[in-house]
Design an enzyme around this catalytic site. Structure first.
Site, PDB file in Angstrom:
ATOM      1  N   MET A  87      16.239   7.642   4.387  1.00 14.16           N
ATOM      2  CA  MET A  87      15.006   7.034   5.126  1.00 14.16           C
ATOM      3  C   MET A  87      14.778   8.073   6.133  1.00 14.16           C
ATOM      4  O   MET A  87      15.404   8.512   6.654  1.00 14.16           O
ATOM      5  CB  MET A  87      15.822   5.581   5.758  1.00 14.16           C
ATOM      6  CG  MET A  87      15.744   4.476   5.018  1.00 14.16           C
ATOM      7  SD  MET A  87      14.546   3.928   3.893  1.00 14.16           S
ATOM      8  CE  MET A  87      13.129   3.729   5.071  1.00 14.16           C
ATOM      9  N   ASP A 101       8.916  -2.608  -1.529  1.00 15.76           N
ATOM     10  CA  ASP A 101       9.779  -2.787  -0.330  1.00 15.76           C
ATOM     11  C   ASP A 101      10.116  -4.277  -0.192  1.00 15.76           C
ATOM     12  O   ASP A 101       9.290  -4.952   0.339  1.00 15.76           O
ATOM     13  CB  ASP A 101       8.930  -2.097   0.752  1.00 15.76           C
ATOM     14  CG  ASP A 101       8.960  -0.653   0.821  1.00 15.76           C
ATOM     15  OD1 ASP A 101      10.216  -0.180   0.768  1.00 15.76           O
ATOM     16  OD2 ASP A 101       8.033  -0.168   1.025  1.00 15.76           O
ATOM     17  N   MET A 133      11.982  -7.101   2.016  1.00 15.21           N
ATOM     18  CA  MET A 133      12.311  -7.186   3.321  1.00 15.21           C
ATOM     19  C   MET A 133      12.680  -8.682   3.643  1.00 15.21           C
ATOM     20  O   MET A 133      11.722  -9.617   3.539  1.00 15.21           O
ATOM     21  CB  MET A 133      11.449  -6.588   4.559  1.00 15.21           C
ATOM     22  CG  MET A 133      10.965  -5.267   4.357  1.00 15.21           C
ATOM     23  SD  MET A 133       9.870  -4.524   5.477  1.00 15.21           S
ATOM     24  CE  MET A 133       9.526  -2.978   4.738  1.00 15.21           C
ATOM     25  N   MET A 193      15.495  -3.966   1.370  1.00 15.03           N
ATOM     26  CA  MET A 193      15.942  -4.196   2.890  1.00 15.03           C
ATOM     27  C   MET A 193      16.442  -5.446   3.081  1.00 15.03           C
ATOM     28  O   MET A 193      15.852  -6.181   3.723  1.00 15.03           O
ATOM     29  CB  MET A 193      14.858  -3.601   3.739  1.00 15.03           C
ATOM     30  CG  MET A 193      14.841  -2.144   3.346  1.00 15.03           C
ATOM     31  SD  MET A 193      12.945  -1.525   4.046  1.00 15.03           S
ATOM     32  CE  MET A 193      12.165  -1.979   2.378  1.00 15.03           C
ATOM     33  N   HIS A 210      13.470  -1.459  -3.325  1.00 19.72           N
ATOM     34  CA  HIS A 210      14.115  -0.807  -2.187  1.00 19.72           C
ATOM     35  C   HIS A 210      14.535  -2.377  -1.400  1.00 19.72           C
ATOM     36  O   HIS A 210      13.563  -2.808  -0.902  1.00 19.72           O
ATOM     37  CB  HIS A 210      13.299  -0.066  -1.624  1.00 19.72           C
ATOM     38  CG  HIS A 210      13.864   0.507   0.115  1.00 19.72           C
ATOM     39  ND1 HIS A 210      13.192   1.034   0.707  1.00 19.72           N
ATOM     40  CD2 HIS A 210      15.148   0.572   0.559  1.00 19.72           C
ATOM     41  CE1 HIS A 210      13.913   1.032   1.832  1.00 19.72           C
ATOM     42  NE2 HIS A 210      14.954   0.798   1.537  1.00 19.72           N
ATOM     43  N   SER A 258       3.893   3.463  -2.361  1.00 23.38           N
ATOM     44  CA  SER A 258       4.613   2.052  -2.001  1.00 23.38           C
ATOM     45  C   SER A 258       3.709   1.034  -1.784  1.00 23.38           C
ATOM     46  O   SER A 258       2.736   1.011  -0.942  1.00 23.38           O
ATOM     47  CB  SER A 258       5.414   2.124  -0.589  1.00 23.38           C
ATOM     48  OG  SER A 258       5.732   0.959  -0.058  1.00 23.38           O
ATOM     49  N   HIS A 293       6.847   2.056  -5.993  1.00 21.81           N
ATOM     50  CA  HIS A 293       7.846   1.438  -4.770  1.00 21.81           C
ATOM     51  C   HIS A 293       7.715   0.269  -4.400  1.00 21.81           C
ATOM     52  O   HIS A 293       6.361  -0.049  -3.758  1.00 21.81           O
ATOM     53  CB  HIS A 293       8.187   2.532  -3.656  1.00 21.81           C
ATOM     54  CG  HIS A 293       9.377   2.341  -2.823  1.00 21.81           C
ATOM     55  ND1 HIS A 293      10.441   3.032  -3.022  1.00 21.81           N
ATOM     56  CD2 HIS A 293       9.394   2.084  -1.517  1.00 21.81           C
ATOM     57  CE1 HIS A 293      11.274   2.728  -1.979  1.00 21.81           C
ATOM     58  NE2 HIS A 293      10.549   2.103  -0.895  1.00 21.81           N
ATOM     59  N   ASP A 305      11.905   8.513   2.025  1.00 22.69           N
ATOM     60  CA  ASP A 305      10.912   7.192   2.277  1.00 22.69           C
ATOM     61  C   ASP A 305      10.469   6.925   3.710  1.00 22.69           C
ATOM     62  O   ASP A 305      11.521   6.788   4.637  1.00 22.69           O
ATOM     63  CB  ASP A 305      11.727   5.860   1.997  1.00 22.69           C
ATOM     64  CG  ASP A 305      11.008   4.898   1.849  1.00 22.69           C
ATOM     65  OD1 ASP A 305       9.879   4.625   2.163  1.00 22.69           O
ATOM     66  OD2 ASP A 305      11.550   3.749   1.511  1.00 22.69           O
TER      67      ASP A 305
HETATM   68  C1  DX5 Z   1       9.512   1.367   5.270  1.00 23.14           C
HETATM   69  C2  DX5 Z   1       9.631   1.337   3.704  1.00 23.14           C
HETATM   70  C3  DX5 Z   1       8.605   2.274   3.415  1.00 23.14           C
HETATM   71  C4  DX5 Z   1       7.347   2.333   3.671  1.00 23.14           C
HETATM   72  C5  DX5 Z   1       6.790   3.478   3.883  1.00 23.14           C
HETATM   73  O1  DX5 Z   1      10.475   0.486   5.900  1.00 23.14           O
HETATM   74  O2  DX5 Z   1      10.913   1.429   3.141  1.00 23.14           O
HETATM   75  O3  DX5 Z   1       8.658   2.408   1.840  1.00 23.14           O
HETATM   76  O4  DX5 Z   1       6.477   1.459   2.774  1.00 23.14           O
HETATM   77  O5  DX5 Z   1       5.450   3.566   4.325  1.00 23.14           O
HETATM   78  P1  DX5 Z   1       4.702   4.823   4.954  1.00 23.14           P
HETATM   79  O6  DX5 Z   1       4.645   5.895   3.663  1.00 23.14           O
HETATM   80  O7  DX5 Z   1       3.419   4.273   5.291  1.00 23.14           O
HETATM   81  O8  DX5 Z   1       5.611   5.560   6.136  1.00 23.14           O
HETATM   82 ZN    ZN Z   2      10.796   1.741   0.911  1.00 22.93          ZN
END
Ligand code: DX5
Ligand code: ZN
Length: 221
Positions: free
Chosen positions: A139, A37, A39, A70, A68, A11, A35, A177
């Site tokens: 998740m 993320d 947000m 969010m 992903h 990620s 990946h 994840d």
């Molecule tokens: C959390 C994200 C993850 C995050 C995971 O909301 O969706 O993808 O990057 O991070 P680690 O592997 O550090 O838990």
């Molecule tokens: Zn993620």
């Protein structure tokens, strides 16, 4: 999706953005995913990046870009992320009103369609959509931040999805994840996961290349 499961998906969230090219060089295009993320500070209490950075990542790696989202109202951003180079676009069930329509919209762009569920969302809420998606994301932490602790109780959802896939001969991959490192990846693999997202365990390791190799070995075993 070029790589075949099991797949390690580092990620980008935990990478050092001041040297992104160097960081992403450890991701191997023919076997890993990257990946991403996204947000929005509404769906989750954190704010990261948008299509601009995904487009930059597209220039830095040939790996499958696993985006992903969010965010609230994710359907408004699907086209922009596809144009930026996303190969897989995952939306949250909790953020959708017309879930099946959003999955259809993603596929219409040529991307693979993913559906994610937060820890508090039961498997039964997502089950009706498993025949209409390419990826089911369970998740294993509350979404919003990297570096949290893996929630083993989420493995029941992973196994339920795997069993339903077999029973109904469906075709999708199961992604986990949050809090994934070698040991938790093995737990998730045993439960039926195919794609393993890891932020801190890879990019915050002393040697990310070695850490990623370790994760690949953990899920292959
Ligand atoms: C959390 C994200 C993850 C995050 C995971 O909301 O969706 O993808 O990057 O991070 P680690 O592997 O550090 O838990
Ligand atoms: Zn993620």
């Amino acid at each position: 999706m070029t790589a075949l499961p099991p797949i390690a998906a580092p990620s980008m969230l935990s990478a050092d953005f001041s040297r992104l090219g160097e960081e992403l060089a450890i991701v191997e295009g023919d076997r890993d995913w990257l990946h991403c993320d996204v947000m929005d500070h509404h769906f989750v209490p954190n704010l990261t990046f948008g299509p601009l950075l995904v487009a930059a990542a597209r220039k830095l790696t040939t790996a499958c870009l696993d985006v992903h989202l969010m965010v609230e109202r994710p359907w408004l951003m699907v086209d922009a992320f596809r144009e930026a180079g996303a190969d897989v676009i995952t939306v949250h069930l909790e953020a959708c009103r017309e879930t099946r329509e959003v999955l259809r919209q993603i596929r219409a762009t040529g991307a693979k369609a993913g559906l994610a569920v937060k820890p508090g969302t039961p498997y039964a809420a997502a089950a009706p959509y498993l025949s209409d998606l390419d990826l089911f994301l369970v998740m294993t932490v509350e979404p919003g931040f990297g570096g949290q602790e893996f929630m083993p109780e989420m493995m029941e959802k992973v196994s339920q999805a795997r069993d339903e896939r077999t029973r109904k001969r469906l075709d999708f991959v199961i992604e986990v994840d949050g809090g994934i490192a070698d040991a938790t990846a093995r737990v998730a693999r045993a439960a039926g996961a195919d794609v393993f997202v890891a932020g801190h365990a890879v990019f915050r390791a002393a040697d990310p290349r070695v850490a990623l190799a370790g994760l690949r070995a953990a899920i292959a075993g």
